[in-house]
Design an enzyme around this catalytic site. Sequence first.
Site, PDB file in Angstrom:
ATOM      1  N   LYS A 257       0.914  -1.272   0.032  1.00  0.00           N
ATOM      2  CA  LYS A 257      -0.014  -0.098   0.145  1.00  0.00           C
ATOM      3  C   LYS A 257       0.943   1.308   0.133  1.00  0.00           C
ATOM      4  CE  LYS A 257      -3.313   2.545   3.021  1.00  0.00           C
ATOM      5  NZ  LYS A 257      -3.678   2.622   4.390  1.00  0.00           N
ATOM      6  N   ASP A 262      -3.211  10.518   2.792  1.00  0.00           N
ATOM      7  CA  ASP A 262      -4.369  10.057   2.998  1.00  0.00           C
ATOM      8  C   ASP A 262      -5.445  11.159   3.589  1.00  0.00           C
ATOM      9  OD1 ASP A 262      -6.783   8.639   3.364  1.00  0.00           O
ATOM     10  OD2 ASP A 262      -5.960   7.308   4.809  1.00  0.00           O
ATOM     11  N   LYS A 269     -10.772  12.828   6.879  1.00  0.00           N
ATOM     12  CA  LYS A 269     -10.404  12.748   8.235  1.00  0.00           C
ATOM     13  C   LYS A 269     -10.769  14.071   9.080  1.00  0.00           C
ATOM     14  CE  LYS A 269      -7.081   9.260   7.227  1.00  0.00           C
ATOM     15  NZ  LYS A 269      -7.512   8.209   8.055  1.00  0.00           N
ATOM     16  N   ASP A 280       1.428   6.646   5.029  1.00  0.00           N
ATOM     17  CA  ASP A 280       0.397   5.659   4.696  1.00  0.00           C
ATOM     18  C   ASP A 280       0.997   4.800   3.329  1.00  0.00           C
ATOM     19  OD1 ASP A 280      -1.872   4.487   5.438  1.00  0.00           O
ATOM     20  OD2 ASP A 280      -3.073   5.684   4.387  1.00  0.00           O
ATOM     21  N   ASP A 340     -12.299   6.232   3.336  1.00  0.00           N
ATOM     22  CA  ASP A 340     -11.014   6.172   3.983  1.00  0.00           C
ATOM     23  C   ASP A 340     -10.368   4.744   4.057  1.00  0.00           C
ATOM     24  OD1 ASP A 340      -9.110   7.353   5.746  1.00  0.00           O
ATOM     25  OD2 ASP A 340     -10.023   7.393   7.267  1.00  0.00           O
ATOM     26  N   GLU A 342      -9.387   3.107   2.047  1.00  0.00           N
ATOM     27  CA  GLU A 342      -8.805   3.064   0.442  1.00  0.00           C
ATOM     28  C   GLU A 342      -7.567   2.141   0.196  1.00  0.00           C
ATOM     29  OE1 GLU A 342      -5.566   4.948   2.518  1.00  0.00           O
ATOM     30  OE2 GLU A 342      -7.763   5.219   2.697  1.00  0.00           O
ATOM     31  N   ARG A 344      -7.364  -1.082   1.130  1.00  0.00           N
ATOM     32  CA  ARG A 344      -7.600  -2.497   0.504  1.00  0.00           C
ATOM     33  C   ARG A 344      -8.009  -2.449  -0.946  1.00  0.00           C
ATOM     34  NH1 ARG A 344     -12.127  -2.788   5.047  1.00  0.00           N
ATOM     35  NH2 ARG A 344     -10.659  -1.305   5.871  1.00  0.00           N
TER      36      ARG A 344
END
Length: 509
Positions: A257, A262, A269, A280, A340, A342, A344
């Site tokens: 990932k 993010d 968020k 992230d 959020d 995202e 996966r």
Amino acid sequence: MNITFDELLPCSVKIAKQIQKTKCDVVCIIDRQVPTELAELFNEFRTFDQAFDSVVSCFKSHKLDLPIVYSPVQELTDYHDVRTYQKAAAKSMERAIKAGFESPMLVVPTSQRFSNSELCTVLGALDQLYVPIQLREDKPAEARRIKELSILIDTPKAESILKEALVLESGRRIARDIGGGDPERMSPLRVEVYINNVLSSMNMQIVQDVYELQEEYPLFAAVNRAANQVLRHRGCIIFLEYVPPKPVRKTLMLVGKGVTYDTGGADIKAGGVMAGMSRDKCGAAAVAGFMQIVNEKKPDDVHVMAALCMVRNSVGEESYVSDEIITSRAGVRIRVGNTDAEGRMCMADALCLFKEKAVVGKLPDPHLFTIATLTGHACISAGDGYSIAIDNSVAHKDGHARLLQATGQAFGEPFEVSVLRPDDFDFNKGKVIGEDIVQANNAPSTRTPRGHQIPAAFLIQATGLGKHGVDSKFPIKYTHIDIAGSACVFPEMPTGAPIVALAKTHLDT
């Protein structure tokens, strides 16, 4: 500009044969069983300083005519692990640097309790010497914290231990550079340039055309939609491959990932929790670091493929939103529940591609991985400093996660092991006609029971990996590794976890 192996190291590092002033300007001691020539001095300090063996100190040895930094390994209980040596070594380097020394010598102790203490001690020292990439680039004069590090190890294996440590550190450095770089310095396409410089000898393919992404990697493309409107933020998938010189014994296929920032997307968020979200991308960073180790070790019979899913989860007019139904590469209809979630989404299609390659190519002993800073639930479940490994049924039957846990414990990268349950898969099942599975609910993972196991189940469902279980014609091992608690506890430096454990588990056998 290609970056050499030596340029990936924090300074010049060499083996010392004995303590000599000409080779260092300070001696760093971390063990209470000190060299003979220092025993009398240490015992003298103990007579009037009850804290001598519990705090870091700096003093002069007139007998050696050398300054000493003493950073004692704490008194061990049954529950301590080899990280105590790493921490002591790191603190000794930190104290030496603060004192203004430039050429420290680290005296590496041998532990009867921890068989890998020498390697881990050296890794602890090297960890402290890391300088963030942006500081190195902005202020070249501050690119190295010291000029030279001497390592004194009383074992015939000293040279091999140091060589191994430097190879592992080169991988950790790449992971830290990518993981710790800010959202602009390590935007997706700038990660591509960096990777091309550090891994130029490895087979590399970049997928960045928006139409190809939409066709072949639709879940990734959905996350990328808002960011794609800004040229410098556009996403890409970076594929790397190492082909061994001998017949392949096993195949490793890793997906990381790489969310460069993010925002949470449309489910933004809020409440001041966005700081640190440039970290992230530490999953993809770890995969890149692992490939550097592969590139240096060059295993004879291990075939390794990697996908770095580099994307920014931006918010804007083109954002993907909850309630959209998107069909994955595997043909699974997925209803978005929370933008959020995202991570996966951005990994699933690359994981599906690797599944296809394993099946169509009948690749020997394939083992698929996803590595991600995926859930806050992992931080709460395992605590800071711990990765979580979740095997599918095939990898579980092989005992993989427990092996990874044992290896990580031995080399200072501890793991917790979680298992998948039927209800993890049930949680993701579609709720209405027209959807096969849901991507997530609308609550944070920290408020969702089994919040780090459910995404692993989703990745199996969204990719069709469920059809390759233990009783299938072509079983495929798959392990999801959540490193939210181990890779980047902001604002600390990224650690590079879990690449040491992965390398020692899969490249040394």
